[in-house]
Motif scaffolding. Structure first.
Motif, PDB file in Angstrom:
ATOM      1  N   SER A 120       0.840  -1.202   0.000  1.00  0.00           N
ATOM      2  CA  SER A 120       0.000   0.000   0.000  1.00  0.00           C
ATOM      3  C   SER A 120       0.870   1.244   0.000  1.00  0.00           C
ATOM      4  O   SER A 120       2.051   1.204   0.375  1.00  0.00           O
ATOM      5  N   ILE A 121       0.289   2.352  -0.418  1.00  0.00           N
ATOM      6  CA  ILE A 121       0.887   3.671  -0.221  1.00  0.00           C
ATOM      7  C   ILE A 121       0.142   4.331   0.928  1.00  0.00           C
ATOM      8  O   ILE A 121      -1.088   4.360   0.940  1.00  0.00           O
ATOM      9  N   HIS A 122       0.901   4.837   1.911  1.00  0.00           N
ATOM     10  CA  HIS A 122       0.310   5.424   3.102  1.00  0.00           C
ATOM     11  C   HIS A 122       0.411   6.947   3.070  1.00  0.00           C
ATOM     12  O   HIS A 122       1.127   7.521   2.254  1.00  0.00           O
ATOM     13  N   LEU A 123      -0.311   7.582   3.988  1.00  0.00           N
ATOM     14  CA  LEU A 123      -0.329   9.043   4.048  1.00  0.00           C
ATOM     15  C   LEU A 123       1.073   9.634   4.141  1.00  0.00           C
ATOM     16  O   LEU A 123       1.366  10.650   3.507  1.00  0.00           O
ATOM     17  N   SER A 124       1.930   8.997   4.929  1.00  0.00           N
ATOM     18  CA  SER A 124       3.281   9.533   5.129  1.00  0.00           C
ATOM     19  C   SER A 124       4.116   9.494   3.854  1.00  0.00           C
ATOM     20  O   SER A 124       5.144  10.159   3.762  1.00  0.00           O
ATOM     21  N   GLN A 125       3.675   8.719   2.852  1.00  0.00           N
ATOM     22  CA  GLN A 125       4.427   8.596   1.607  1.00  0.00           C
ATOM     23  C   GLN A 125       3.969   9.570   0.529  1.00  0.00           C
ATOM     24  O   GLN A 125       4.580   9.637  -0.540  1.00  0.00           O
ATOM     25  N   LEU A 126       2.912  10.299   0.788  1.00  0.00           N
ATOM     26  CA  LEU A 126       2.415  11.251  -0.206  1.00  0.00           C
ATOM     27  C   LEU A 126       3.351  12.446  -0.316  1.00  0.00           C
ATOM     28  O   LEU A 126       3.879  12.938   0.684  1.00  0.00           O
ATOM     29  N   LYS A 127       3.538  12.927  -1.527  1.00  0.00           N
ATOM     30  CA  LYS A 127       4.338  14.129  -1.759  1.00  0.00           C
ATOM     31  C   LYS A 127       3.386  15.321  -1.825  1.00  0.00           C
ATOM     32  O   LYS A 127       2.705  15.537  -2.818  1.00  0.00           O
ATOM     33  N   LEU A 128       3.351  16.078  -0.738  1.00  0.00           N
ATOM     34  CA  LEU A 128       2.441  17.218  -0.657  1.00  0.00           C
ATOM     35  C   LEU A 128       3.113  18.479  -1.199  1.00  0.00           C
ATOM     36  O   LEU A 128       4.320  18.679  -1.014  1.00  0.00           O
ATOM     37  N   PRO A 129       2.359  19.345  -1.855  1.00  0.00           N
ATOM     38  CA  PRO A 129       2.930  20.618  -2.327  1.00  0.00           C
ATOM     39  C   PRO A 129       3.426  21.459  -1.149  1.00  0.00           C
ATOM     40  O   PRO A 129       3.004  21.269  -0.001  1.00  0.00           O
ATOM     41  N   GLU A 130       4.305  22.372  -1.442  1.00  0.00           N
ATOM     42  CA  GLU A 130       4.868  23.240  -0.405  1.00  0.00           C
ATOM     43  C   GLU A 130       3.755  24.032   0.288  1.00  0.00           C
ATOM     44  O   GLU A 130       2.854  24.562  -0.355  1.00  0.00           O
ATOM     45  N   GLY A 131       3.814  24.066   1.618  1.00  0.00           N
ATOM     46  CA  GLY A 131       2.838  24.821   2.396  1.00  0.00           C
ATOM     47  C   GLY A 131       1.546  24.085   2.665  1.00  0.00           C
ATOM     48  O   GLY A 131       0.625  24.646   3.253  1.00  0.00           O
ATOM     49  N   VAL A 132       1.463  22.815   2.229  1.00  0.00           N
ATOM     50  CA  VAL A 132       0.240  22.030   2.416  1.00  0.00           C
ATOM     51  C   VAL A 132       0.512  20.906   3.395  1.00  0.00           C
ATOM     52  O   VAL A 132       1.526  20.210   3.290  1.00  0.00           O
TER      53      VAL A 132
END
Length: 210
Positions: free
Chosen positions: A155-167
C-alpha cells in the motif's frame, strides 16, 4: 473560476420556490468576519460548474452585483430525484488564515505498477480525497499519487504522499492510514494454485549405475 451572483432580498421557502421556477438557485455567502449575504445564481451555469472537479476544491471568485471576493464552495443541496440544485453555500476566504479543504487524489501510473503488470493485481482506492490545511494561495487542485513502484499486497500510506509546499494533512493525524493498495483477486490466486496442482510431477532422478 468566476461565479456570478446577485443579492437576494426576499427570503423564505415560498420565495425560494419562486426563484427555482425562474431558473435561479438560492444561496448564501458567509465568513471572514463579515455578515452573511443571501444570493441567487443562474441554475444552469451553476449545475454545469458543479460537474467540474476544480469547482469543489479551488478558490473561486464570487462576483455579487459586480463586487468580487474569494470564496470556497462549502455545501450544496440537490433535489431528491430531479437534476436540480436547491441551495448552495460559499465561505469567504481570508488569505492570511489557513483553510481546511478536501482535495481530490489523482492516481497515476497504475498501468505500469509491478503489482498490476507482473502480478495481475487490482488497484483499490481506499481514499479518493484528502482533507488538507494550507493558506489559500497554496491550495492545490489535486494531489498526485504515483503507483509506479507499487507491488501486489503493498500500500501507499499518508506519510508517503508528496504534498505541495505549504500544504499539510489536516485529518488522520497520528494515523498513517493507507491511501491505495494493490490486491490479487481470489480467483487469480485459486487459478495459480490449480495450475500448480495439475502440473506434471518432475521425473524421479535415476540413480547412477553401480
Amino acid at each position: 473560476m468566476e461565479v456570478i451572483a446577485n443579492k437576494r432580498d426576499v427570503q423564505g421557502k415560498g420565495a425560494s420556490r419562486r426563484l427555482r421556477r425562474q431558473g435561479k438557485t438560492p444561496g448564501v455567502v458567509y465568513g471572514a468576519g463579515k455578515e452573511a449575504v443571501n444570493i441567487e445564481l443562474d441554475h444552469n451555469a451553476l449545475f454545469h460548474a458543479l460537474k467540474r472537479e476544480a469547482f469543489h476544491a479551488s478558490i473561486l471568485t464570487l462576483a455579487i452585483d459586480g463586487a468580487k471576493e474569494a470564496v470556497l464552495l462549502r455545501d450544496y443541496i440537490m433535489h431528491p430525484f430531479r437534476m436540480e440544485v436547491q441551495h448552495i453555500d460559499f465561505q469567504r476566504v481570508d488569505k492570511a488564515q489557513k483553510i481546511h479543504v478536501k482535495v481530490p487524489l489523482h492516481f497515476v501510473n497504475a498501468d505500469i505498477a509491478p503489482g498490476v503488470k507482473l502480478a495481475s493485481g487490482v488497484v483499490t482506492h481506499i481514499m479518493t480525497d484528502l482533507d488538507v490545511s494550507c493558506l489559500a494561495d497554496n491550495l492545490p487542485e489535486f494531489i498526485e499519487v504515483d503507483l509506479a513502484d507499487l507491488q501486489a499486497g503493498h500500500s501507499i500510506h499518508l506519510s508517503q504522499l508528496k504534498l505541495p509546499e505549504g500544504v499539510e494533512i489536516a485529518s488522520h493525524k497520528g494515523d498513517d492510514a493507507a491511501v491505495v493498495t494493490i490486491v490479487i483477486p481470489r480467483g487469480a490466486v485459486a487459478e495459480d494454485a490449480a495450475e500448480a496442482e495439475s502440473a506434471p510431477a518432475a521425473p524421479a532422478a535415476v540413480p547412477p549405475a553401480a
